[in-house]
Design a protein around this motif. Structure first.
Motif, short mmCIF file in Angstrom:
data_model
loop_
_atom_site.label_atom_id
_atom_site.label_comp_id
_atom_site.label_asym_id
_atom_site.label_seq_id
_atom_site.Cartn_x
_atom_site.Cartn_y
_atom_site.Cartn_z
N ARG A 49 0.84 -1.21 0.00
CA ARG A 49 0.00 0.00 0.00
C ARG A 49 0.87 1.26 0.00
N THR A 50 0.60 2.12 -0.97
CA THR A 50 1.40 3.33 -1.17
C THR A 50 0.48 4.51 -1.40
N VAL A 51 0.65 5.57 -0.61
CA VAL A 51 -0.08 6.82 -0.83
C VAL A 51 0.93 7.95 -0.78
N LEU A 52 1.09 8.67 -1.87
CA LEU A 52 2.05 9.76 -1.97
C LEU A 52 1.35 11.05 -2.38
N LYS A 53 1.92 12.13 -1.94
CA LYS A 53 1.45 13.46 -2.31
C LYS A 53 1.52 13.62 -3.83
N LEU A 54 0.58 14.37 -4.41
CA LEU A 54 0.62 14.62 -5.84
C LEU A 54 1.89 15.39 -6.18
N HIS A 55 2.54 15.00 -7.26
CA HIS A 55 3.77 15.68 -7.65
C HIS A 55 3.47 17.13 -8.04
N ALA A 56 4.43 18.00 -7.82
CA ALA A 56 4.24 19.42 -8.07
C ALA A 56 4.32 19.73 -9.55
N ILE A 57 3.57 20.75 -9.97
CA ILE A 57 3.68 21.31 -11.32
C ILE A 57 4.09 22.77 -11.13
N SER A 58 5.24 23.13 -11.64
CA SER A 58 5.81 24.45 -11.36
C SER A 58 5.00 25.58 -11.98
N ASP A 59 4.46 25.37 -13.18
CA ASP A 59 3.68 26.40 -13.85
C ASP A 59 2.31 26.51 -13.20
N GLU A 60 1.95 27.71 -12.73
CA GLU A 60 0.70 27.90 -11.98
C GLU A 60 -0.53 27.59 -12.83
N LYS A 61 -0.52 28.03 -14.10
CA LYS A 61 -1.66 27.76 -14.98
C LYS A 61 -1.79 26.27 -15.26
N GLU A 62 -0.64 25.60 -15.46
CA GLU A 62 -0.66 24.17 -15.70
C GLU A 62 -1.22 23.43 -14.48
N ALA A 63 -0.81 23.89 -13.29
CA ALA A 63 -1.26 23.25 -12.06
C ALA A 63 -2.78 23.36 -11.90
N LYS A 64 -3.35 24.51 -12.27
CA LYS A 64 -4.79 24.71 -12.16
C LYS A 64 -5.56 23.82 -13.12
N ASN A 65 -4.90 23.43 -14.21
CA ASN A 65 -5.57 22.59 -15.21
C ASN A 65 -5.60 21.11 -14.83
N ARG A 66 -4.87 20.75 -13.76
CA ARG A 66 -4.87 19.35 -13.32
C ARG A 66 -6.12 19.07 -12.49
N VAL A 67 -6.85 18.03 -12.87
CA VAL A 67 -8.10 17.67 -12.18
C VAL A 67 -7.93 16.27 -11.60
N VAL A 68 -7.78 16.19 -10.27
CA VAL A 68 -7.64 14.89 -9.60
C VAL A 68 -8.60 14.90 -8.41
N ARG A 69 -9.88 14.63 -8.70
CA ARG A 69 -10.91 14.67 -7.65
C ARG A 69 -11.20 13.29 -7.08
N THR A 70 -10.50 12.28 -7.57
CA THR A 70 -10.71 10.92 -7.07
C THR A 70 -10.02 10.70 -5.74
N VAL A 71 -9.07 11.56 -5.40
CA VAL A 71 -8.27 11.32 -4.19
C VAL A 71 -9.10 11.56 -2.94
N LYS A 72 -8.72 10.90 -1.88
CA LYS A 72 -9.39 11.10 -0.61
C LYS A 72 -8.36 11.41 0.47
N ARG A 73 -8.83 11.89 1.59
CA ARG A 73 -7.96 12.23 2.72
C ARG A 73 -7.73 10.97 3.55
N ASN A 74 -6.49 10.50 3.59
CA ASN A 74 -6.15 9.27 4.31
C ASN A 74 -5.56 9.60 5.67
N GLU A 75 -6.09 8.97 6.69
CA GLU A 75 -5.51 9.10 8.04
C GLU A 75 -4.33 8.15 8.18
N VAL A 76 -3.24 8.66 8.74
CA VAL A 76 -2.05 7.85 8.94
C VAL A 76 -1.64 7.98 10.41
N HIS A 77 -1.45 6.85 11.09
CA HIS A 77 -1.12 6.87 12.51
C HIS A 77 0.30 6.35 12.73
#
Length: 574
Positions: free
Chosen positions: A128-156
């Motif tokens: 099982r692997t959950v990693l932060k979405l990789h960064a997109i340096s260009d602000e306009k490009e970053a706004k165009n990324r649509v990843v609504r499938t992700v959920k907030r995972n609790e990690v203890h």
């Protein structure tokens, strides 16, 4: 939580390589481990906390149903690595354990937390692997990324709770194949928070519970499309929605699906992903004569600007925003999490229409040579996939199909272009004043009320507050998922940026789809358009279904007689 924590920094030594490479050398990492290693470097990871003897529940399910039977069975415990973008010391971690006094230290941990990877005690070690979405340096490009499938995972970790947004990934093992992992990944998506999750062994068993027994039910690494549909249906409250490729050929008296046209692939993938639903893909390897199939899970996409005609061949009267996507993101068990694939066209001999093909891309500075797909035991490496089928696990409450929603978008787009066409004729202009842009998507009610409206109106509460209040007070009860048709306009001369015009909201739970509300974003044009369509709806229907009676260059058939229905009209401007 494991019983031992190690605090390690990335520097002259690399803890990831030490844990996942059998020899401690980078070249001995598996292709998936190399991909993840490059991914976390791109995240700017500087340190990690290693949890030894970690009881991972996904692994325990696999162990208890398969691996425990072996004489030389593997260990029941795993190792979990937590990654941070700053140096995390044992002293800082201990301060975070001090109740109220540790709040500042806990916030520091959360600020720099990049996710985790579980190492299983088997050859296919990436669990099982959950990693932060990789960064997109260009602000306009970053706004165009649509990843609504992700959920907030609790990690203890030792009593400290951290959070990471992502959709879990893991490598397939001997108990199940790529299709099993794709279903497991899809059911971890954000729309399924209220559903109980199945382990990969349970998914495999559910998939084959009613199949003809031509071999082992479990373990089984070859699930068919029908098996995947059965596995989804085994989850109460869910139903499989299957979309087949529309480019077909007759071979030996049988109809063979070659793949998707570009527009259909983009339309269907974008609408379900925009609503937060992961999409399971059945793909064929390009140029594979053995017709092997590979399965993965699409979790997001990146939009591109809508292409508008240049006027040389006549302006397009209306276009679809849904086809304006250029990349999709896949969780693929033989690549890794969040693999970026470019959507391209592939010409097939004997076919007029090109197929959709997905080609693995690099993440910023990531080396594409270290993130190639590796398929099967042949050792053949390549990075191109041809999608054949899509499967989406939909809540049973959704009865409206995307075809119905898409038809509604086309109908309204046609009617609005008719308004503009009539006006341009009346004013003797050479070309219509506007290009009409439509988008048809399912969206979650909460997502629409938050980021959906903010994307149009910004974060100004003087506009958002009254609009949300009016929606809540005056619109009939909204379903959990809404059918949304969004309409924007672009001036054809001079060329300008798209301006929002209307949002039409449809009840997704009603068998006979109906518009329950329309948000007007442009005070004068919105009202003029609505009045025109309501006044001339019958005439538009007649002329649309009898194109000889009208010289409008776009022809649609089966335009309904409720074309003038807009539901409750809501003010979306100051």
């Amino acid at each position: 939580m494991g019983d031992e924590l190690l605090f390690v920094s990335f520097g002259s030594e690399d803890p990831f390589i030490e844990v996942f490479s059998p020899t401690g050398k980078e070249e001995q990492l598996s292709p998936q481990a190399r991909y993840i290693h490059t991914y976390i470097k791109h995240l700017g990871v500087k340190s990690c906390i290693i949890e030894k003897n970690y009881p991972d529940w996904d692994w325990i399910a696999q162990y208890s149903q398969y691996y425990y039977k072996g004489i030389n069975n593997p260990n029941k415990s795993c190792t979990r690595l937590h990654f941070f973008s700053e140096i995390i010391t044992q002293d800082l971690f201990q301060k975070a354990l001090l109740g109220k006094d540790g709040q500042e230290s806990r916030e520091e941990l959360q600020k720099h937390y990049c996710g985790f990877v579980v190492k299983r005690p088997i050859l296919e070690s990436l669990g099982r692997t959950v990693l932060k979405l990789h960064a997109i340096s260009d602000e306009k490009e970053a706004k165009n990324r649509v990843v609504r499938t992700v959920k907030r995972n609790e990690v203890h970790i030792a009593g400290i709770t951290l959070y990471i947004s992502g959709i879990p990934w893991h490598q397939k093992d001997k108990t199940g194949g790529c299709a099993t992992v794709a279903v497991w990944t899809a059911l971890q998506g954000s729309p399924y928070r209220d559903f109980s999750f199945s382990s990969t062994p349970d998914i495999t068993k559910d998939a084959l519970a009613h199949a003809e027994n031509r071999g082992s039910i479990f373990p089984n690494t070859h699930l068919s499309l029908a098996n995947v549909q059965t596995a989804i249906q085994a989850h109460r409250g869910l139903k499989p929605m299957t979309i087949d490729g529309n480019i077909k050929r007759q071979e030996n008296g049988k109809e063979v699906i070659l793949g998707f046209s570009l527009d259909k692939f983009k339309l269907y993938s974008s609408t379900y992903l925009a609503a937060g639903f992961p999409v399971i893909l059945f793909c064929r390897f390009d140029n594979d004569k053995n017709e092997k199939y590979h399965c993965n899970c699409m979790i997001g996409f990146k939009e591109s600007p809508v292409e508008i005609g240049d006027g040389q061949g006549g302006y397009e009267l209306f276009v679809s925003q849904d086809v304006a996507i250029e990349h999709v993101y896949l969780n693929d068990d033989v690549v890794g999490p969040m693999g970026s694939f470019k959507i391209v066209e592939k010409q097939v001999p004997g076919e007029n229409r090109p197929l959709t093909e997905l080609v693995l891309q690099a993440h910023g500075e990531m080396d594409p040579k270290k993130s190639e797909l590796e398929f099967g035991k042949s050792g053949l490496k390549r990075s191109d996939l041809v999608p054949i089928h899509m499967v989406v696990a939909l809540p049973s409450e959704i009865t409206v199909t995307f075809d119905q929603l898409l038809q509604a978008a086309y109908e309204k787009g046609f009617a609005i272009s008719a308004w503009d066409y009539v006006n341009s004729k009346a004013n003797s202009t050479k070309a219509p004043r506007y290009t009409i842009i439509t988008a048809a998507r399912f969206v979650s009610q909460s997502g629409f009320f938050q980021e959906g409206l903010e994307k149009i109106l910004g974060t100004d509460n003087s506009v958002l507050g009254p609009l949300r209040l009016e929606l809540g007070l005056n619109v009939p009860a909204l379903s959990r998922f809404i059918g949304l048709v969004r309409v924007a306009i672009v001036e054809t001369s001079p060329s300008s940026n798209p301006r929002p015009l209307l949002d039409l909201l449809y009840d997704s739970t009603c068998v006979e789809m109906r518009c329950i509300a329309t948000i007007r974003y442009h005070e004068f044009i919105s009202d003029e358009v609505i009045k025109f369509i309501q006044k001339h709806s019958n005439e538009i229907v007649v002329r649309a279904n009898n194109p000889k009676k009208w010289d409008h260059p776009i022809v649609f058939t089966d335009i309904p007689h409720d074309l003038g229905s807009f539901g409750v009209l809501i003010k979306g401007f100051l």
